[in-house]
Motif scaffolding. Structure first.
Motif, PDB file in Angstrom:
ATOM      1  N   ALA A 253      -3.923  -4.223  -4.402  1.00  0.00           N
ATOM      2  CA  ALA A 253      -2.912  -3.165  -4.472  1.00  0.00           C
ATOM      3  C   ALA A 253      -3.231  -2.178  -5.582  1.00  0.00           C
ATOM      4  O   ALA A 253      -3.088  -0.960  -5.410  1.00  0.00           O
TER       5      ALA A 253
ATOM      6  N   ALA B  64      -4.051   1.632  -4.957  1.00  0.00           N
ATOM      7  CA  ALA B  64      -3.169   2.619  -5.579  1.00  0.00           C
ATOM      8  C   ALA B  64      -3.976   3.686  -6.310  1.00  0.00           C
ATOM      9  O   ALA B  64      -3.640   4.868  -6.273  1.00  0.00           O
TER      10      ALA B  64
ATOM     11  N   ALA C  85       6.194   7.233  -3.202  1.00  0.00           N
ATOM     12  CA  ALA C  85       6.930   6.011  -3.520  1.00  0.00           C
ATOM     13  C   ALA C  85       7.520   6.139  -4.912  1.00  0.00           C
ATOM     14  O   ALA C  85       6.837   6.503  -5.859  1.00  0.00           O
TER      15      ALA C  85
ATOM     16  N   PHE D 279       8.559   0.039  -6.612  1.00  0.00           N
ATOM     17  CA  PHE D 279       8.023  -1.064  -5.825  1.00  0.00           C
ATOM     18  C   PHE D 279       9.019  -2.216  -5.890  1.00  0.00           C
ATOM     19  O   PHE D 279       9.750  -2.361  -6.872  1.00  0.00           O
TER      20      PHE D 279
ATOM     21  N   GLU E 118       5.106  -7.370  -5.427  1.00  0.00           N
ATOM     22  CA  GLU E 118       4.612  -6.328  -6.309  1.00  0.00           C
ATOM     23  C   GLU E 118       3.829  -5.200  -5.651  1.00  0.00           C
ATOM     24  O   GLU E 118       3.687  -4.140  -6.238  1.00  0.00           O
ATOM     25  N   ASP E 119       3.315  -5.373  -4.440  1.00  0.00           N
ATOM     26  CA  ASP E 119       2.559  -4.276  -3.839  1.00  0.00           C
ATOM     27  C   ASP E 119       3.259  -3.672  -2.628  1.00  0.00           C
ATOM     28  O   ASP E 119       2.619  -3.109  -1.758  1.00  0.00           O
ATOM     29  N   LEU E 120       4.576  -3.726  -2.606  1.00  0.00           N
ATOM     30  CA  LEU E 120       5.336  -3.119  -1.516  1.00  0.00           C
ATOM     31  C   LEU E 120       6.210  -1.996  -2.075  1.00  0.00           C
ATOM     32  O   LEU E 120       7.182  -2.242  -2.782  1.00  0.00           O
ATOM     33  N   PRO E 121       5.843  -0.744  -1.767  1.00  0.00           N
ATOM     34  CA  PRO E 121       6.596   0.390  -2.309  1.00  0.00           C
ATOM     35  C   PRO E 121       7.931   0.581  -1.593  1.00  0.00           C
ATOM     36  O   PRO E 121       8.103   0.174  -0.450  1.00  0.00           O
TER      37      PRO E 121
ATOM     38  N   THR F 257       2.322   4.317   4.853  1.00  0.00           N
ATOM     39  CA  THR F 257       1.929   3.658   3.604  1.00  0.00           C
ATOM     40  C   THR F 257       1.336   2.269   3.793  1.00  0.00           C
ATOM     41  O   THR F 257       0.328   1.929   3.164  1.00  0.00           O
TER      42      THR F 257
END
Length: 119
Positions: A10, A14, A24, A27, A32-35, A78
């Protein structure tokens, strides 16, 4: 180890895709890697996250003034950049995980429910 790999992936994505992810605003804390799409705020404390023998299980909620169609468009643009393959507007897969998006709307706004579970 898988969690670290997802975090590292992620972070690298990013950096490479910063302009696309610039929309975004935040998050999810549980993943942690989902906006979160613009206009939504996480409902902290309303979800859960834990590791099971078959993989991680996450449930998280966000609420705001965004339109359901805009939320789905945001994730369609995304999530593939973060390694998620689109099965349909509300279902994505990555490695051995499935991500589901559910939206409900009332007079107060839209609630987004995100679930991630082992396939």
């Amino acid at each position: 180890m898988a969690r670290f790999r997802h975090l590292l992936t992620a972070f690298a994505l990013a950096l490479l895709l910063a302009p696309a992810l610039a929309r975004a605003e935040a998050f999810l804390s549980a993943y942690e890697d989902l906006p979160l799409p613009p206009g939504l705020t996480e409902a902290v404390g309303s979800g859960m996250s834990f590791d099971s023998p078959s993989g991680r299980i996450v449930e998280a909620y966000a609420h705001g003034a965004a339109k359901p169609a805009d939320i789905l468009k945001f994730y369609a643009a995304t999530l593939p950049q973060l390694g998620w393959a689109r099965a349909n507007d509300r279902l994505y897969r990555r490695e051995a995980e499935v991500l589901r998006l559910e939206t409900t709307q009332d007079r107060a706004g839209v609630t987004l429910r995100v679930t991630i579970s082992p396939e």
